[in-house]
Design a protein around this motif. Structure first.
Motif, mmCIF file in Angstrom:
data_model
loop_
_atom_site.group_PDB
_atom_site.id
_atom_site.type_symbol
_atom_site.label_atom_id
_atom_site.label_comp_id
_atom_site.label_asym_id
_atom_site.label_seq_id
_atom_site.Cartn_x
_atom_site.Cartn_y
_atom_site.Cartn_z
ATOM 1 N N GLU A 115 3.411 5.723 8.495
ATOM 2 C CA GLU A 115 2.156 5.275 9.101
ATOM 3 C C GLU A 115 1.660 6.242 10.182
ATOM 4 O O GLU A 115 0.454 6.370 10.395
ATOM 5 C CB GLU A 115 2.398 3.885 9.704
ATOM 6 C CG GLU A 115 1.184 3.078 9.988
ATOM 7 C CD GLU A 115 1.567 1.666 10.402
ATOM 8 O OE1 GLU A 115 0.757 0.777 10.131
ATOM 9 O OE2 GLU A 115 2.639 1.458 10.997
ATOM 10 N N LYS A 116 2.561 6.932 10.843
ATOM 11 C CA LYS A 116 2.203 7.869 11.922
ATOM 12 C C LYS A 116 1.554 9.147 11.390
ATOM 13 O O LYS A 116 0.871 9.849 12.129
ATOM 14 C CB LYS A 116 3.453 8.239 12.729
ATOM 15 C CG LYS A 116 4.018 7.095 13.520
ATOM 16 C CD LYS A 116 5.300 7.517 14.214
ATOM 17 C CE LYS A 116 5.970 6.329 14.887
ATOM 18 N NZ LYS A 116 7.278 6.705 15.455
ATOM 19 N N PRO A 167 5.276 -4.133 6.366
ATOM 20 C CA PRO A 167 4.868 -5.324 7.120
ATOM 21 C C PRO A 167 4.946 -6.553 6.214
ATOM 22 O O PRO A 167 4.765 -6.448 5.000
ATOM 23 C CB PRO A 167 3.422 -5.040 7.498
ATOM 24 C CG PRO A 167 3.225 -3.572 7.311
ATOM 25 C CD PRO A 167 4.237 -3.126 6.304
ATOM 26 N N GLY A 186 -1.201 5.372 5.823
ATOM 27 C CA GLY A 186 -0.870 4.207 6.634
ATOM 28 C C GLY A 186 -0.762 2.913 5.856
ATOM 29 O O GLY A 186 -0.760 1.831 6.426
ATOM 30 N N LYS A 187 -0.687 3.014 4.551
ATOM 31 C CA LYS A 187 -0.554 1.833 3.691
ATOM 32 C C LYS A 187 0.049 2.270 2.364
ATOM 33 O O LYS A 187 0.252 3.458 2.131
ATOM 34 C CB LYS A 187 -1.906 1.165 3.470
ATOM 35 C CG LYS A 187 -2.895 2.042 2.729
ATOM 36 C CD LYS A 187 -4.180 1.314 2.442
ATOM 37 C CE LYS A 187 -5.078 2.175 1.574
ATOM 38 N NZ LYS A 187 -6.091 1.428 0.907
ATOM 39 N N THR A 211 10.911 -2.124 5.213
ATOM 40 C CA THR A 211 10.170 -1.849 6.448
ATOM 41 C C THR A 211 8.682 -2.117 6.323
ATOM 42 O O THR A 211 7.948 -1.955 7.299
ATOM 43 C CB THR A 211 10.391 -0.386 6.894
ATOM 44 O OG1 THR A 211 9.863 0.489 5.888
ATOM 45 C CG2 THR A 211 11.851 -0.098 7.140
ATOM 46 N N HIS A 218 12.345 6.969 4.068
ATOM 47 C CA HIS A 218 11.414 6.907 5.198
ATOM 48 C C HIS A 218 11.032 5.454 5.459
ATOM 49 O O HIS A 218 10.841 4.674 4.518
ATOM 50 C CB HIS A 218 10.146 7.701 4.894
ATOM 51 C CG HIS A 218 10.386 9.149 4.641
ATOM 52 N ND1 HIS A 218 10.535 10.064 5.647
ATOM 53 C CD2 HIS A 218 10.515 9.835 3.479
ATOM 54 C CE1 HIS A 218 10.727 11.259 5.120
ATOM 55 N NE2 HIS A 218 10.726 11.147 3.805
ATOM 56 N N SER A 219 10.864 5.113 6.718
ATOM 57 C CA SER A 219 10.377 3.771 7.062
ATOM 58 C C SER A 219 8.855 3.757 6.987
ATOM 59 O O SER A 219 8.197 4.803 7.104
ATOM 60 C CB SER A 219 10.824 3.385 8.478
ATOM 61 O OG SER A 219 10.126 4.158 9.434
ATOM 62 N N PHE A 220 8.307 2.576 6.813
ATOM 63 C CA PHE A 220 6.861 2.427 6.774
ATOM 64 C C PHE A 220 6.256 2.914 8.094
ATOM 65 O O PHE A 220 5.232 3.585 8.104
ATOM 66 C CB PHE A 220 6.478 0.967 6.508
ATOM 67 C CG PHE A 220 4.999 0.762 6.405
ATOM 68 C CD1 PHE A 220 4.331 1.016 5.228
ATOM 69 C CD2 PHE A 220 4.274 0.317 7.501
ATOM 70 C CE1 PHE A 220 2.960 0.841 5.136
ATOM 71 C CE2 PHE A 220 2.903 0.135 7.418
ATOM 72 C CZ PHE A 220 2.245 0.399 6.230
ATOM 73 N N GLU A 221 6.894 2.578 9.208
ATOM 74 C CA GLU A 221 6.398 2.972 10.525
ATOM 75 C C GLU A 221 6.322 4.495 10.657
ATOM 76 O O GLU A 221 5.389 5.030 11.252
ATOM 77 C CB GLU A 221 7.280 2.393 11.636
ATOM 78 C CG GLU A 221 7.224 0.881 11.752
ATOM 79 C CD GLU A 221 8.067 0.139 10.699
ATOM 80 O OE1 GLU A 221 8.973 0.760 10.083
ATOM 81 O OE2 GLU A 221 7.804 -1.053 10.470
ATOM 82 N N GLU A 222 7.304 5.190 10.088
ATOM 83 C CA GLU A 222 7.303 6.650 10.134
ATOM 84 C C GLU A 222 6.137 7.209 9.322
ATOM 85 O O GLU A 222 5.407 8.084 9.786
ATOM 86 C CB GLU A 222 8.634 7.186 9.595
ATOM 87 C CG GLU A 222 8.732 8.686 9.591
ATOM 88 C CD GLU A 222 10.009 9.203 8.937
ATOM 89 O OE1 GLU A 222 10.208 10.425 8.979
ATOM 90 O OE2 GLU A 222 10.789 8.400 8.375
#
Length: 134
Positions: free
Chosen positions: A14-15, A86, A52-53, A84, A8-12
């Protein structure tokens, strides 16, 4: 745990930061804790503040039991793609109780500084009244 974990990506991840859809990252692993939101001893707010972190530090700081760590297996949904994340990690501490200015040490000191002279004056007047000779 799955033998071929999904990445999984961090952006995914985070949602997924709502009460009805909450994912966490702990030690590079992704967990969907949504089914456990209402049952967590610390309340669902703990999960929401950790979403989200990377919640590894929050998780480790609490000192979870072995049985809590074993329970994580049923919520495991894959690994995090560390590339991925930040570039700059901002530490977001777990939510605390709202600040109450009436209970701050500074407020107590201010109140004492106002009350002490009044108490001294009252004591002096009482001593004068009871020691006054007729």
């Amino acid at each position: 745990m799955a033998s071929d974990p999904k990445i999984h990506s961090f952006e995914e991840v985070e949602k997924h930061n709502q009460t009805k859809d909450c994912w966490l990252i702990i030690s590079g692993k992704v967990y969907d804790v949504t089914p456990f939101m209402d049952d967590h001893p610390g309340g669902y707010e703990v999960f929401l503040s950790a979403s989200g972190k990377d919640a590894t530090n929050d998780f480790e700081d609490v000192g979870h039991s072995d049985s809590a760590r074993e329970m994580m297996d049923k919520y495991y949904i894959g690994e995090i793609d560390s590339s991925t994340f930040p570039l700059k990690h901002v530490y977001i501490p777990a939510q605390q109780a709202p600040y109450n200015p009436n209970k701050s040490p500074e407020s107590v000191i201010k109140i004492l500084l106002l009350l002490v002279p009044i108490l001294i004056l009252g004591l002096a007047l009482a001593v004068r009244h009871f020691t006054k000779k007729d």
